[in-house]
Design a protein around this motif. Structure first.
Motif, PDB file in Angstrom:
ATOM      1  N   LYS A   8       0.829  -0.898  -0.026  1.00 19.46           N
ATOM      2  CA  LYS A   8      -0.268   0.242   0.388  1.00 19.46           C
ATOM      3  C   LYS A   8       1.060   1.445  -0.067  1.00 19.46           C
ATOM      4  O   LYS A   8       2.065   0.968   0.357  1.00 19.46           O
ATOM      5  CB  LYS A   8      -0.919  -0.134   1.209  1.00 19.46           C
ATOM      6  N   ILE A   9       0.107   2.393  -0.582  1.00 24.47           N
ATOM      7  CA  ILE A   9       1.282   3.351  -0.926  1.00 24.47           C
ATOM      8  C   ILE A   9       0.604   4.203  -0.168  1.00 24.47           C
ATOM      9  O   ILE A   9       0.049   5.025   0.555  1.00 24.47           O
ATOM     10  CB  ILE A   9       1.009   4.069  -2.063  1.00 24.47           C
ATOM     11  N   GLY A  10       2.003   4.917   1.004  1.00 25.00           N
ATOM     12  CA  GLY A  10       1.397   5.462   2.114  1.00 25.00           C
ATOM     13  C   GLY A  10       1.803   7.427   1.700  1.00 25.00           C
ATOM     14  O   GLY A  10       2.318   7.589   0.911  1.00 25.00           O
ATOM     15  N   ILE A  11       1.365   8.066   3.037  1.00 23.50           N
ATOM     16  CA  ILE A  11       1.782   9.518   2.761  1.00 23.50           C
ATOM     17  C   ILE A  11       3.822   9.439   2.943  1.00 23.50           C
ATOM     18  O   ILE A  11       4.107  10.302   2.609  1.00 23.50           O
ATOM     19  CB  ILE A  11       1.180   9.947   3.897  1.00 23.50           C
ATOM     20  N   LYS A  12       4.311   8.871   3.825  1.00 20.30           N
ATOM     21  CA  LYS A  12       5.281   8.464   3.899  1.00 20.30           C
ATOM     22  C   LYS A  12       5.947   8.470   2.073  1.00 20.30           C
ATOM     23  O   LYS A  12       7.204   8.899   2.066  1.00 20.30           O
ATOM     24  CB  LYS A  12       6.701   7.420   4.712  1.00 20.30           C
ATOM     25  N   ASP A  13       6.057   7.228   1.330  1.00 19.63           N
ATOM     26  CA  ASP A  13       6.088   7.490  -0.281  1.00 19.63           C
ATOM     27  C   ASP A  13       5.585   8.585  -0.665  1.00 19.63           C
ATOM     28  O   ASP A  13       6.336   9.622  -1.486  1.00 19.63           O
ATOM     29  CB  ASP A  13       5.229   6.436  -0.983  1.00 19.63           C
ATOM     30  N   VAL A  14       4.049   9.600  -0.871  1.00 23.46           N
ATOM     31  CA  VAL A  14       4.495  10.646  -1.002  1.00 23.46           C
ATOM     32  C   VAL A  14       5.101  12.065  -0.914  1.00 23.46           C
ATOM     33  O   VAL A  14       5.974  12.746  -1.791  1.00 23.46           O
ATOM     34  CB  VAL A  14       3.207  11.317  -0.774  1.00 23.46           C
TER      35      VAL A  14
END
Length: 350
Positions: A8-14
């Motif tokens: 899952k993509i999360g805010i850290k990735d952004v």
């Protein structure tokens, strides 16, 4: 292979993708602090590329629109109790922006909207997008579309599909009203309208569509053009028509392209001694005039003005957050509803 597709993509990735702090991403996505336009756009672009933005917006958890620039032709600004459509629509838009925490900067320029002035104003306000109301001048639309800013045309029509548009389904709604009158036995219907913008002409198209669909002679549906949309314009046009034909010339219903025209039509017809709806039925269009206060109460097509305001902001957010400026433009039409009241509550014997 990009391992991000396996989890899952999360805010850290952004945060990592945009090269900014976690707190900055949070502020951008939640609208909790002023962020520069450059950084804000970088965060939104990163979130869009990663698919995170779509996930957040589907949950209704993103505030992707902080400032909009509103351009309305001065002639369409509500300045009296006749211009109820503009007043209701702009009030709904203002209320929805306030609910979302979106700042509205109103354009103040020349009487005729000018693309260069609008763009300069939008840039000075650091607006993410422009909401243009009513004015569907092709030259203006092309210039705004070429600017690189997100532009939405509200309650207008853009045949070239240069910008996104949000409008009522004028043609369908007019066809619906005319079909309803035809179903009640009316055959000779007078369409009272004016030579307005393309959206008004779509109502004329819908009126004609209803006759064509039932294979009825087109000349049964007659068109009467008034000078404008105000009640007095309707009265003048009908007075002239009645004088020229010695009466209603066999017409049993009047379908007006605006409630204002219908209000004028009611007054003029009653002054000439016609009983409504026994002698002639009257139907309006817009649904913002006090139709339940007229005598008799006015049957009308109700345009969902509040929903138009909401859909406009949603479309602008969609353009900025999910689809991007290079995505094909879209045209959103909202359905209208016929409100049956006393002015047309009469079925002809056939």
């Amino acid at each position: 292979m990009d391992r991000r597709t396996d989890r899952k993509i999360g805010i850290k990735d952004v945060s990592r993708e945009a090269g900014v702090a976690l707190s900055t991403v949070s502020h951008v996505l939640n609208g909790t602090a002023p962020i520069s336009t450059e950084v804000r756009n970088r965060v939104l672009e990163a979130a869009r590329r990663l698919g995170y933005l779509a996930k957040r917006q589907q949950k209704g958890a993103i505030a992707s629109l902080s400032t909009v620039y509103l351009a309305v032709p001065p002639g369409n600004l509500p300045h009296n109790d006749i211009n109820l459509v503009s007043w209701t629509l702009l009030t709904a838009l203002s209320r929805e922006c306030e609910r979302r925490g979106t700042k509205v900067v109103a354009h103040a320029g020349a009487p005729e909207l000018n693309a260069a002035e609008i763009l300069a104003g939008a840039q000075a306000a650091n607006a993410e997008g422009i909401i243009l109301v009513y004015d569907d001048n092709p030259k203006l639309l092309r210039a705004l579309a070429a600017s690189g800013l997100a532009v939405i045309l509200l309650n207008g029509e853009d045949p070239t599909m240069s910008v996104d548009t949000v409008a009522p389904a004028n043609r369908f709604a007019a066809r619906l009203a005319t079909q309803w009158l035809l179903s009640r036995g009316h055959r000779r219907i007078l369409h009272l309208t004016w030579r307005g913008r393309s959206t008004i002409m779509r109502r004329l198209d819908g009126f004609r569509d209803a006759y064509a669909e039932q294979n009825l002679p087109a000349d049964l549906g007659r068109v009467l053009f008034a000078e404008g949309y105000e009640p007095d314009h309707a009265r003048t046009a009908l007075k002239r028509f009645i004088h020229q034909h010695g009466g209603l010339d066999g017409h049993t219903a009047v379908f007006c392209a605006a409630d204002n025209l219908a209000i004028g039509a009611l007054a003029e017809l009653q002054e000439h001694g016609f009983q409504i709806p026994a002698d002639i039925a009257v139907v309006g269009f817009d649904g913002v005039a006090p139709g339940d206060l007229t005598v008799p109460s006015l049957t009308t097509v109700r345009v969902p003005l509040d929903a138009l305001a909401v859909s406009t902001l949603q479309a602008l957010e969609q353009r900025l957050s999910l689809t991007g400026l290079d995505h094909p433009t879209c045209r959103i039409e909202l359905g209208c509803r016929l409100i049956e009241r006393d002015s047309a509550n009469f079925t002809l014997r056939t």
